[in-house]
Design a protein around this motif. Structure first.
Motif, PDB file in Angstrom:
ATOM      1  N   UNK A  57     -37.211 -30.912  17.863  1.00 18.09           N
ATOM      2  CA  UNK A  57     -35.845 -31.311  18.181  1.00 18.09           C
ATOM      3  C   UNK A  57     -35.050 -31.651  16.926  1.00 18.09           C
ATOM      4  N   UNK A  58     -35.664 -32.397  16.006  1.00 17.89           N
ATOM      5  CA  UNK A  58     -34.953 -32.725  14.770  1.00 17.89           C
ATOM      6  C   UNK A  58     -34.576 -31.447  14.027  1.00 17.89           C
ATOM      7  N   UNK A  59     -35.489 -30.487  13.971  1.00 14.39           N
ATOM      8  CA  UNK A  59     -35.215 -29.227  13.270  1.00 14.39           C
ATOM      9  C   UNK A  59     -34.054 -28.482  13.927  1.00 14.39           C
ATOM     10  N   UNK A  60     -33.993 -28.466  15.259  1.00 14.55           N
ATOM     11  CA  UNK A  60     -32.890 -27.824  15.974  1.00 14.55           C
ATOM     12  C   UNK A  60     -31.557 -28.492  15.641  1.00 14.55           C
ATOM     13  N   UNK A  61     -31.528 -29.828  15.727  1.00 12.48           N
ATOM     14  CA  UNK A  61     -30.290 -30.573  15.498  1.00 12.48           C
ATOM     15  C   UNK A  61     -29.844 -30.476  14.037  1.00 12.48           C
ATOM     16  N   UNK A  62     -30.794 -30.518  13.131  1.00 18.76           N
ATOM     17  CA  UNK A  62     -30.466 -30.409  11.704  1.00 18.76           C
ATOM     18  C   UNK A  62     -29.917 -29.021  11.382  1.00 18.76           C
ATOM     19  N   UNK A  63     -30.496 -27.982  11.999  1.00 17.62           N
ATOM     20  CA  UNK A  63     -29.991 -26.615  11.787  1.00 17.62           C
ATOM     21  C   UNK A  63     -28.548 -26.504  12.274  1.00 17.62           C
ATOM     22  N   UNK A  64     -28.228 -27.158  13.389  1.00 18.18           N
ATOM     23  CA  UNK A  64     -26.851 -27.143  13.876  1.00 18.18           C
ATOM     24  C   UNK A  64     -25.918 -27.834  12.891  1.00 18.18           C
ATOM     25  N   UNK A  65     -26.296 -29.019  12.453  1.00 18.85           N
ATOM     26  CA  UNK A  65     -25.427 -29.760  11.536  1.00 18.85           C
ATOM     27  C   UNK A  65     -25.159 -28.949  10.264  1.00 18.85           C
ATOM     28  N   UNK A  66     -26.191 -28.354   9.720  1.00 22.33           N
ATOM     29  CA  UNK A  66     -26.015 -27.568   8.493  1.00 22.33           C
ATOM     30  C   UNK A  66     -25.231 -26.289   8.752  1.00 22.33           C
ATOM     31  N   UNK A  67     -25.393 -25.713   9.948  1.00 23.73           N
ATOM     32  CA  UNK A  67     -24.600 -24.542  10.308  1.00 23.73           C
ATOM     33  C   UNK A  67     -23.123 -24.866  10.417  1.00 23.73           C
ATOM     34  N   UNK A  68     -22.812 -26.023  10.983  1.00 20.87           N
ATOM     35  CA  UNK A  68     -21.416 -26.461  11.091  1.00 20.87           C
ATOM     36  C   UNK A  68     -20.827 -26.683   9.699  1.00 20.87           C
ATOM     37  N   UNK A  69     -21.588 -27.331   8.833  1.00 15.48           N
ATOM     38  CA  UNK A  69     -21.109 -27.556   7.460  1.00 15.48           C
ATOM     39  C   UNK A  69     -20.823 -26.225   6.757  1.00 15.48           C
ATOM     40  N   UNK A  70     -21.690 -25.245   6.968  1.00 17.68           N
ATOM     41  CA  UNK A  70     -21.499 -23.926   6.369  1.00 17.68           C
ATOM     42  C   UNK A  70     -20.255 -23.241   6.937  1.00 17.68           C
ATOM     43  N   UNK A  71     -20.053 -23.353   8.248  1.00 20.24           N
ATOM     44  CA  UNK A  71     -18.865 -22.760   8.875  1.00 20.24           C
ATOM     45  C   UNK A  71     -17.592 -23.391   8.325  1.00 20.24           C
ATOM     46  N   UNK A  72     -17.608 -24.698   8.129  1.00 16.80           N
ATOM     47  CA  UNK A  72     -16.445 -25.391   7.566  1.00 16.80           C
ATOM     48  C   UNK A  72     -16.201 -24.920   6.132  1.00 16.80           C
ATOM     49  N   UNK A  73     -17.279 -24.854   5.350  1.00 18.44           N
ATOM     50  CA  UNK A  73     -17.165 -24.426   3.944  1.00 18.44           C
ATOM     51  C   UNK A  73     -16.587 -23.016   3.839  1.00 18.44           C
ATOM     52  N   UNK A  74     -16.987 -22.125   4.734  1.00 18.81           N
ATOM     53  CA  UNK A  74     -16.558 -20.728   4.671  1.00 18.81           C
ATOM     54  C   UNK A  74     -15.296 -20.463   5.491  1.00 18.81           C
ATOM     55  N   UNK A  75     -14.806 -21.481   6.219  1.00 22.62           N
ATOM     56  CA  UNK A  75     -13.604 -21.310   7.032  1.00 22.62           C
ATOM     57  C   UNK A  75     -13.803 -20.390   8.216  1.00 22.62           C
ATOM     58  N   UNK A  76     -14.965 -20.471   8.857  1.00 21.26           N
ATOM     59  CA  UNK A  76     -15.325 -19.562   9.948  1.00 21.26           C
ATOM     60  C   UNK A  76     -14.974 -20.155  11.314  1.00 21.26           C
ATOM     61  N   UNK A  77     -13.691 -20.214  11.608  1.00 22.92           N
ATOM     62  CA  UNK A  77     -13.220 -20.711  12.899  1.00 22.92           C
ATOM     63  C   UNK A  77     -12.108 -19.806  13.393  1.00 22.92           C
ATOM     64  N   UNK A  78     -11.969 -19.680  14.726  1.00 24.87           N
ATOM     65  CA  UNK A  78     -12.739 -20.291  15.795  1.00 24.87           C
ATOM     66  C   UNK A  78     -14.168 -19.747  15.807  1.00 24.87           C
ATOM     67  N   UNK A  79     -15.067 -20.524  16.401  1.00 24.01           N
ATOM     68  CA  UNK A  79     -16.484 -20.160  16.366  1.00 24.01           C
ATOM     69  C   UNK A  79     -17.159 -20.446  17.699  1.00 24.01           C
ATOM     70  N   UNK A  80     -18.070 -19.567  18.050  1.00 28.66           N
ATOM     71  CA  UNK A  80     -18.927 -19.775  19.213  1.00 28.66           C
ATOM     72  C   UNK A  80     -20.314 -20.087  18.681  1.00 28.66           C
ATOM     73  N   UNK A  81     -20.867 -21.232  19.085  1.00 30.18           N
ATOM     74  CA  UNK A  81     -22.197 -21.666  18.644  1.00 30.18           C
ATOM     75  C   UNK A  81     -23.189 -21.337  19.746  1.00 30.18           C
ATOM     76  N   UNK A  82     -24.330 -20.761  19.372  1.00 29.83           N
ATOM     77  CA  UNK A  82     -25.377 -20.443  20.335  1.00 29.83           C
ATOM     78  C   UNK A  82     -26.705 -20.964  19.822  1.00 29.83           C
ATOM     79  N   UNK A  83     -27.463 -21.575  20.724  1.00 28.31           N
ATOM     80  CA  UNK A  83     -28.792 -22.063  20.396  1.00 28.31           C
ATOM     81  C   UNK A  83     -29.678 -22.049  21.621  1.00 28.31           C
TER      82      UNK A  83
END
Length: 137
Positions: A57-83
């Protein structure tokens, strides 16, 4: 809080973030991966990272947080998140409270996503095979 009326659909979505986390024996050596794709299914930012000895669970949640940070850094919005973690999706959608050790990650993710258009969806594990392969490298 996420406004369901601003949900991003595949037809209007410019980017998709797939995330996955995994740990050996649930509380063992863990890693996570995320991949951002554009509307043509082209890879914008595939990435995998070791998280040390943590739970699935921690690995899943951490991957999401880091994915969001990457999307913000790259300006990738709007975005659909899938897990493929229903716990993660339900926690982000505020349908279920995450275990206390993960709730801070949930709160951080919601805060980072709040100024953007986004949606999140639970998908079957077999539909998440690209990121699953990146995670287990």
């Amino acid at each position: 809080m996420h406004d369901p009326s601003s949900m991003v659909t595949l037809k209007t979505c410019c980017y998709k973030l797939n995330i996955d986390g995994a740990a050996l024996h649930n509380s063992g050596l863990a890693g996570g991966g995320r991949v951002i794709r554009n509307y043509n299914d082209g890879f914008v930012a595939p990435f995998a990272k070791d998280f040390g000895f943590v739970s699935n669970n921690f690995a899943e949640f951490q991957a999401l947080e880091e994915g969001i940070l990457l999307a913000i850094q790259k300006g990738c919005f709007p975005i659909q998140i899938e897990g493929d973690s229903s716990l993660l999706v339900d926690a982000i959608e505020n349908q279920r409270r995450a275990p206390w050790r993960l709730q801070m990650i949930v709160d951080n993710c919601r805060a980072r996503l709040s100024p953007h258009r986004w949606s999140i969806a639970h998908i079957l594990h077999k539909a998440n095979m690209v990121i699953d392969a990146i995670t287990k490298r």
